[in-house]
Scaffold this motif. Structure first.
Motif, PDB file in Angstrom:
ATOM      1  N   SER A  67      50.283  41.127  33.188  1.00  0.00           N
ATOM      2  CA  SER A  67      50.348  41.585  34.584  1.00  0.00           C
ATOM      3  C   SER A  67      50.780  40.583  35.418  1.00  0.00           C
ATOM      4  CB  SER A  67      49.244  42.159  35.074  1.00  0.00           C
ATOM      5  OG  SER A  67      48.871  43.464  34.258  1.00  0.00           O
ATOM      6  N   THR A  68      51.785  40.577  36.331  1.00  0.00           N
ATOM      7  CA  THR A  68      51.893  39.825  37.466  1.00  0.00           C
ATOM      8  C   THR A  68      51.602  40.153  38.640  1.00  0.00           C
ATOM      9  OG1 THR A  68      54.142  40.595  37.720  1.00  0.00           O
ATOM     10  CG2 THR A  68      53.964  38.804  35.885  1.00  0.00           C
ATOM     11  N   VAL A  69      51.165  39.157  39.506  1.00  0.00           N
ATOM     12  CA  VAL A  69      50.954  39.196  41.059  1.00  0.00           C
ATOM     13  C   VAL A  69      51.894  38.551  41.749  1.00  0.00           C
ATOM     14  CG1 VAL A  69      49.324  38.900  42.804  1.00  0.00           C
ATOM     15  CG2 VAL A  69      48.297  39.599  40.460  1.00  0.00           C
ATOM     16  N   MET A  70      52.339  39.258  42.796  1.00  0.00           N
ATOM     17  CA  MET A  70      53.491  38.634  43.879  1.00  0.00           C
ATOM     18  C   MET A  70      53.228  39.273  45.058  1.00  0.00           C
ATOM     19  SD  MET A  70      57.613  37.827  43.396  1.00  0.00           S
ATOM     20  CE  MET A  70      57.850  39.229  43.865  1.00  0.00           C
ATOM     21  N   ASP A  71      52.861  38.666  46.090  1.00  0.00           N
ATOM     22  CA  ASP A  71      52.596  39.108  47.524  1.00  0.00           C
ATOM     23  C   ASP A  71      54.040  39.928  47.819  1.00  0.00           C
ATOM     24  OD1 ASP A  71      50.212  37.905  47.361  1.00  0.00           O
ATOM     25  OD2 ASP A  71      50.657  36.492  48.823  1.00  0.00           O
ATOM     26  N   ALA A  72      53.585  41.017  48.514  1.00  0.00           N
ATOM     27  CA  ALA A  72      54.707  41.890  48.933  1.00  0.00           C
ATOM     28  C   ALA A  72      55.701  41.418  49.967  1.00  0.00           C
ATOM     29  CB  ALA A  72      54.423  43.438  48.992  1.00  0.00           C
ATOM     30  N   ASP A  73      55.388  40.213  50.593  1.00  0.00           N
ATOM     31  CA  ASP A  73      56.105  39.644  51.799  1.00  0.00           C
ATOM     32  C   ASP A  73      57.307  39.073  51.491  1.00  0.00           C
ATOM     33  OD1 ASP A  73      54.691  37.479  51.177  1.00  0.00           O
ATOM     34  OD2 ASP A  73      53.554  37.407  52.555  1.00  0.00           O
ATOM     35  N   ALA A 102      50.553  35.411  36.730  1.00  0.00           N
ATOM     36  CA  ALA A 102      50.479  36.184  35.559  1.00  0.00           C
ATOM     37  C   ALA A 102      49.512  35.983  34.604  1.00  0.00           C
ATOM     38  CB  ALA A 102      52.053  35.692  34.869  1.00  0.00           C
ATOM     39  N   ILE A 103      49.009  37.073  33.977  1.00  0.00           N
ATOM     40  CA  ILE A 103      47.669  37.074  33.325  1.00  0.00           C
ATOM     41  C   ILE A 103      47.771  38.242  32.005  1.00  0.00           C
ATOM     42  CG2 ILE A 103      45.097  37.418  33.392  1.00  0.00           C
ATOM     43  CD1 ILE A 103      45.149  36.561  36.226  1.00  0.00           C
ATOM     44  N   GLU A 104      47.231  37.835  31.082  1.00  0.00           N
ATOM     45  CA  GLU A 104      47.437  38.919  30.236  1.00  0.00           C
ATOM     46  C   GLU A 104      46.642  40.213  30.747  1.00  0.00           C
ATOM     47  OE1 GLU A 104      45.141  37.316  26.675  1.00  0.00           O
ATOM     48  OE2 GLU A 104      46.966  36.280  25.945  1.00  0.00           O
ATOM     49  N   THR A 105      47.031  41.493  30.652  1.00  0.00           N
ATOM     50  CA  THR A 105      46.597  42.347  31.317  1.00  0.00           C
ATOM     51  C   THR A 105      45.075  42.805  30.628  1.00  0.00           C
ATOM     52  OG1 THR A 105      49.012  43.417  31.437  1.00  0.00           O
ATOM     53  CG2 THR A 105      46.838  44.950  31.596  1.00  0.00           C
ATOM     54  N   GLU A 106      44.880  42.811  29.353  1.00  0.00           N
ATOM     55  CA  GLU A 106      43.684  42.906  28.892  1.00  0.00           C
ATOM     56  C   GLU A 106      42.618  41.906  29.513  1.00  0.00           C
ATOM     57  OE1 GLU A 106      41.252  42.603  24.664  1.00  0.00           O
ATOM     58  OE2 GLU A 106      43.406  43.277  24.510  1.00  0.00           O
ATOM     59  N   LEU A 107      42.877  40.752  29.722  1.00  0.00           N
ATOM     60  CA  LEU A 107      41.997  39.798  30.170  1.00  0.00           C
ATOM     61  C   LEU A 107      41.830  40.090  31.843  1.00  0.00           C
ATOM     62  CD1 LEU A 107      40.349  37.124  30.391  1.00  0.00           C
ATOM     63  CD2 LEU A 107      42.500  35.811  30.686  1.00  0.00           C
ATOM     64  N   PHE A 108      42.858  40.303  32.334  1.00  0.00           N
ATOM     65  CA  PHE A 108      42.777  40.792  33.783  1.00  0.00           C
ATOM     66  C   PHE A 108      41.674  42.061  34.270  1.00  0.00           C
ATOM     67  CE2 PHE A 108      46.459  40.145  37.431  1.00  0.00           C
ATOM     68  CZ  PHE A 108      45.113  39.689  38.239  1.00  0.00           C
ATOM     69  N   LEU A 109      41.931  43.114  33.555  1.00  0.00           N
ATOM     70  CA  LEU A 109      41.160  43.949  33.676  1.00  0.00           C
ATOM     71  C   LEU A 109      39.769  43.797  33.262  1.00  0.00           C
ATOM     72  CD1 LEU A 109      43.395  46.672  31.688  1.00  0.00           C
ATOM     73  CD2 LEU A 109      42.664  46.946  34.119  1.00  0.00           C
ATOM     74  N   SER A 110      39.295  43.012  32.369  1.00  0.00           N
ATOM     75  CA  SER A 110      37.954  42.710  32.028  1.00  0.00           C
ATOM     76  C   SER A 110      37.404  41.859  32.885  1.00  0.00           C
ATOM     77  CB  SER A 110      37.958  41.900  30.662  1.00  0.00           C
ATOM     78  OG  SER A 110      38.380  40.511  30.807  1.00  0.00           O
ATOM     79  N   LEU A 111      37.948  41.286  34.238  1.00  0.00           N
ATOM     80  CA  LEU A 111      37.471  40.515  35.066  1.00  0.00           C
ATOM     81  C   LEU A 111      36.451  41.097  35.985  1.00  0.00           C
ATOM     82  CD1 LEU A 111      40.469  38.209  35.921  1.00  0.00           C
ATOM     83  CD2 LEU A 111      38.485  37.681  34.176  1.00  0.00           C
ATOM     84  N   ASP A 112      36.502  42.400  36.202  1.00  0.00           N
ATOM     85  CA  ASP A 112      35.667  43.217  37.006  1.00  0.00           C
ATOM     86  C   ASP A 112      35.511  42.658  38.406  1.00  0.00           C
ATOM     87  OD1 ASP A 112      33.886  45.052  37.695  1.00  0.00           O
ATOM     88  OD2 ASP A 112      32.020  43.951  37.254  1.00  0.00           O
ATOM     89  N   LEU A 113      36.850  42.659  39.004  1.00  0.00           N
ATOM     90  CA  LEU A 113      36.980  42.025  40.446  1.00  0.00           C
ATOM     91  C   LEU A 113      36.362  43.035  41.209  1.00  0.00           C
ATOM     92  CD1 LEU A 113      40.925  41.457  40.006  1.00  0.00           C
ATOM     93  CD2 LEU A 113      38.864  39.632  39.926  1.00  0.00           C
ATOM     94  N   ARG A 114      35.937  42.631  42.453  1.00  0.00           N
ATOM     95  CA  ARG A 114      35.136  43.283  43.383  1.00  0.00           C
ATOM     96  C   ARG A 114      35.314  42.976  44.932  1.00  0.00           C
ATOM     97  NH1 ARG A 114      29.273  41.850  40.439  1.00  0.00           N
ATOM     98  NH2 ARG A 114      29.817  42.897  38.542  1.00  0.00           N
ATOM     99  N   GLU A 115      35.929  41.829  45.133  1.00  0.00           N
ATOM    100  CA  GLU A 115      36.261  41.200  46.283  1.00  0.00           C
ATOM    101  C   GLU A 115      37.511  42.410  46.716  1.00  0.00           C
ATOM    102  OE1 GLU A 115      35.158  39.048  48.439  1.00  0.00           O
ATOM    103  OE2 GLU A 115      33.772  38.014  46.844  1.00  0.00           O
ATOM    104  N   ARG A 116      37.348  42.510  48.358  1.00  0.00           N
ATOM    105  CA  ARG A 116      38.477  43.530  48.845  1.00  0.00           C
ATOM    106  C   ARG A 116      39.578  42.625  49.217  1.00  0.00           C
ATOM    107  NH1 ARG A 116      35.033  47.335  52.691  1.00  0.00           N
ATOM    108  NH2 ARG A 116      34.848  45.151  53.523  1.00  0.00           N
ATOM    109  N   GLY A 117      39.400  41.890  49.831  1.00  0.00           N
ATOM    110  CA  GLY A 117      40.531  41.158  50.579  1.00  0.00           C
ATOM    111  C   GLY A 117      41.277  40.186  49.712  1.00  0.00           C
ATOM    112  N   PHE A 118      41.806  38.954  50.638  1.00  0.00           N
ATOM    113  CA  PHE A 118      42.201  37.763  50.103  1.00  0.00           C
ATOM    114  C   PHE A 118      41.350  37.043  49.198  1.00  0.00           C
ATOM    115  CE2 PHE A 118      45.755  38.881  53.152  1.00  0.00           C
ATOM    116  CZ  PHE A 118      46.749  38.767  52.075  1.00  0.00           C
ATOM    117  N   ALA A 119      40.029  37.094  49.491  1.00  0.00           N
ATOM    118  CA  ALA A 119      39.231  36.428  48.710  1.00  0.00           C
ATOM    119  C   ALA A 119      39.173  36.735  47.242  1.00  0.00           C
ATOM    120  CB  ALA A 119      37.661  36.376  49.072  1.00  0.00           C
TER     121      ALA A 119
END
Length: 189
Positions: free
Chosen positions: A42-48, A115-132
């Motif tokens: 999975s990759t992250v790239m800001d939409a702007d 860019a992060i392995e999707t399985e690893l990314f999913l396992s991070l249990d992210l909670r922050e809502r904003g840019f944090a």
């Protein structure tokens, strides 16, 4: 805005565009996207489009060849690409704090190009809502012992007149996230 632009483009069949009908923050957007992720990475790239999509192959290469499970696009802040002096100093302060707390060296934890392995990314249990969420991702990866690979990327910060929203009040959550993850979490949280 971005939503209007996305609705006007004809996308190839393998592209799915997901929407929140109101802005719920970057962390919420990442969680929504990850819940629908189907690929190995999975990759992250800001939409702007401050980041260049042409840098994606450089981010994916260390994942594909098994060098790393997480790759960050590292911005080399230059006079022509930095938003402001205080933005760069704030970014460096958050990055310094995360490195200090985690006894690590990552040059740009707040990068919006990852860019992060999707399985690893999913396992991070992210909670922050904003840019944090950017600092939270880094803290959770480092606490699991994941070595973050870095690749230089192109970035051009857009000016406030074109919608840039970076302000001083956004900085404290970025500082809190690494500390909160380190203090409140077990090593394999």
């Amino acid at each position: 805005g971005t939503g209007e632009l996305l609705r006007t483009v004809t996308w190839p069949p393998q592209v799915r565009v997901l929407h929140h009908w109101r802005n719920r923050g970057k962390g919420a957007a990442l969680r929504t996207a990850l819940a629908e992720a189907r690929g190995r990475y999975s990759t992250v790239m800001d939409a702007d489009l401050e980041y260049s999509p042409s840098d994606l192959p450089a981010l994916l290469a260390p994942l594909r060849n098994g060098e790393s499970r997480a790759v960050y696009g590292t911005r080399g802040f230059q006079a022509h690409s930095a938003y402001s002096f205080w933005y760069v100093i704030g970014n460096r302060a958050v990055t310094f704090a995360a490195n200090l707390i985690n006894n690590s060296w990552v040059s740009d934890i707040m990068t919006g190009h990852k860019a992060i392995e999707t399985e690893l990314f999913l396992s991070l249990d992210l909670r922050e809502r904003g840019f944090a969420v950017e600092a939270e991702i880094t803290a959770r990866l480092l606490m699991r012992g994941v070595r973050i690979h870095e690749a230089p990327v192109t970035s051009r910060s857009r000016p406030r007149e074109r919608g840039k929203e970076r302000t001083a009040p956004r900085a404290p959550p970025g500082h809190r996230a690494p500390l909160r993850r380190r203090v409140a979490s077990t090593p394999h949280d």
